[in-house]
Design a protein around this motif. Structure first.
Motif, mmCIF file in Angstrom:
data_model
loop_
_atom_site.group_PDB
_atom_site.id
_atom_site.type_symbol
_atom_site.label_atom_id
_atom_site.label_comp_id
_atom_site.label_asym_id
_atom_site.label_seq_id
_atom_site.Cartn_x
_atom_site.Cartn_y
_atom_site.Cartn_z
ATOM 1 N N ASN A 142 -33.032 12.701 48.782
ATOM 2 C CA ASN A 142 -33.458 12.825 47.259
ATOM 3 C C ASN A 142 -32.546 12.446 46.764
ATOM 4 O O ASN A 142 -31.903 13.007 45.357
ATOM 5 C CB ASN A 142 -33.866 14.877 47.485
ATOM 6 C CG ASN A 142 -34.671 14.957 48.004
ATOM 7 O OD1 ASN A 142 -34.498 15.725 48.875
ATOM 8 N ND2 ASN A 142 -36.630 14.564 47.782
ATOM 9 N N ALA A 143 -32.222 11.037 46.796
ATOM 10 C CA ALA A 143 -30.574 10.082 46.195
ATOM 11 C C ALA A 143 -31.331 10.779 44.741
ATOM 12 O O ALA A 143 -32.943 10.254 45.250
ATOM 13 C CB ALA A 143 -30.308 9.736 46.641
ATOM 14 N N GLY A 187 -38.666 10.201 45.759
ATOM 15 C CA GLY A 187 -39.349 11.203 46.436
ATOM 16 C C GLY A 187 -40.252 11.841 44.980
ATOM 17 O O GLY A 187 -40.962 12.640 45.580
ATOM 18 N N GLY A 188 -39.456 11.574 43.476
ATOM 19 C CA GLY A 188 -40.223 12.207 42.399
ATOM 20 C C GLY A 188 -39.937 13.886 42.121
ATOM 21 O O GLY A 188 -39.116 13.843 43.508
ATOM 22 N N GLY A 189 -39.835 14.203 41.068
ATOM 23 C CA GLY A 189 -40.151 15.635 40.747
ATOM 24 C C GLY A 189 -37.994 15.893 40.845
ATOM 25 O O GLY A 189 -37.227 14.871 39.654
ATOM 26 N N SER A 190 -37.823 16.941 40.521
ATOM 27 C CA SER A 190 -36.021 17.108 39.811
ATOM 28 C C SER A 190 -35.066 18.661 41.309
ATOM 29 O O SER A 190 -34.429 18.396 40.946
ATOM 30 C CB SER A 190 -36.457 17.832 38.640
ATOM 31 O OG SER A 190 -37.326 18.952 39.096
ATOM 32 N N SER A 217 -31.869 13.552 30.838
ATOM 33 C CA SER A 217 -32.563 12.458 30.905
ATOM 34 C C SER A 217 -33.080 11.569 31.706
ATOM 35 O O SER A 217 -31.988 11.288 32.350
ATOM 36 C CB SER A 217 -32.718 11.971 29.192
ATOM 37 O OG SER A 217 -31.707 11.935 28.889
ATOM 38 N N ASP A 218 -33.639 11.363 32.146
ATOM 39 C CA ASP A 218 -34.465 9.645 32.778
ATOM 40 C C ASP A 218 -33.998 9.636 33.534
ATOM 41 O O ASP A 218 -33.197 9.707 34.422
ATOM 42 C CB ASP A 218 -33.401 9.313 31.895
ATOM 43 C CG ASP A 218 -33.667 8.471 30.939
ATOM 44 O OD1 ASP A 218 -34.872 8.425 30.101
ATOM 45 O OD2 ASP A 218 -33.085 7.447 29.944
ATOM 46 N N VAL A 275 -30.809 21.399 45.026
ATOM 47 C CA VAL A 275 -30.312 21.748 43.303
ATOM 48 C C VAL A 275 -31.664 21.457 42.893
ATOM 49 O O VAL A 275 -32.262 20.191 42.436
ATOM 50 C CB VAL A 275 -28.852 20.913 43.055
ATOM 51 C CG1 VAL A 275 -28.942 20.826 41.454
ATOM 52 C CG2 VAL A 275 -28.027 21.894 44.287
ATOM 53 N N ASN A 276 -32.228 22.172 41.840
ATOM 54 C CA ASN A 276 -32.529 21.676 40.166
ATOM 55 C C ASN A 276 -32.636 21.552 39.475
ATOM 56 O O ASN A 276 -31.674 22.508 38.844
ATOM 57 C CB ASN A 276 -34.602 22.812 40.681
ATOM 58 C CG ASN A 276 -35.155 22.668 39.149
ATOM 59 O OD1 ASN A 276 -34.713 22.888 38.222
ATOM 60 N ND2 ASN A 276 -36.100 22.036 39.475
ATOM 61 N N ILE A 277 -32.988 20.335 38.684
ATOM 62 C CA ILE A 277 -32.027 19.554 37.475
ATOM 63 C C ILE A 277 -33.272 19.844 36.512
ATOM 64 O O ILE A 277 -34.314 18.825 37.357
ATOM 65 C CB ILE A 277 -31.731 18.310 37.742
ATOM 66 C CG1 ILE A 277 -30.383 18.234 38.749
ATOM 67 C CG2 ILE A 277 -30.599 17.711 36.701
ATOM 68 C CD1 ILE A 277 -29.793 17.318 39.639
ATOM 69 N N ALA A 278 -33.093 20.078 36.215
ATOM 70 C CA ALA A 278 -34.232 20.271 34.992
ATOM 71 C C ALA A 278 -32.923 19.794 33.163
ATOM 72 O O ALA A 278 -31.747 19.454 33.238
ATOM 73 C CB ALA A 278 -34.772 21.526 33.801
ATOM 74 N N SER A 279 -33.807 19.686 32.103
ATOM 75 C CA SER A 279 -33.096 19.146 30.620
ATOM 76 C C SER A 279 -32.189 20.169 30.401
ATOM 77 O O SER A 279 -30.842 19.151 29.242
ATOM 78 C CB SER A 279 -33.714 19.065 29.433
ATOM 79 O OG SER A 279 -34.826 19.804 29.717
#
Length: 124
Positions: A115-116, A99-102, A93-94, A59-63
């Motif tokens: 990647n929790a 591991g960073g990223g989204s 947000s936030d 899953v890619n989470i963006a704003s």
């Protein structure tokens, strides 16, 4: 004089009603987006555990969007992507993912992820 009192009472009632409606609208937008994110994470994990496409799913989470993707890396142009647009009145947000990223990517054998993370959904 009686008309002035009646109009004043009506103004107070309308003001209280509008404030209540605004709060309800705000909660609805936030809850809707939280449900979309939760559902996308569940779907990606289910696809991974079910072996769909013999691949990892993530899953890619963006704003303003949440995208379920196939594979161990997110490719915005992939035909396998399932994209959900979030309610524009509430944004993510936030975002803080291990591991960073989204991206949240699930392990094929266990359905677990390294990647929790956490995020905040705010009303805009």
């Amino acid at each position: 004089m009686e008309i002035l009192v009646a109009v004043s009472i009506l103004v107070v009632i309308v003001g209280v009603s509008l404030a209540s409606f605004y709060a309800l609208n705000q909660r609805s937008a936030i809850n809707s987006n939280a449900d979309i994110v939760r559902s996308a994470v569940f779907q990606a994990r289910t696809k991974t555990l079910g072996g769909e496409g013999s691949s990892h799913w993530g899953v890619n989470i963006a704003s303003s969007t949440v995208t379920i993707f196939k594979g161990s890396t997110y490719n915005a142009g992939s035909a396998d992507n399932i994209r959900y647009d979030l309610n524009p009145r509430a944004t993510i947000s936030d975002l803080s993912i291990s591991g960073g990223g989204s991206n949240i990517i699930f392990n094929r054998l266990t359905g677990e992820t390294s990647n929790a993370g956490i995020s905040t959904i705010t009303f805009t």
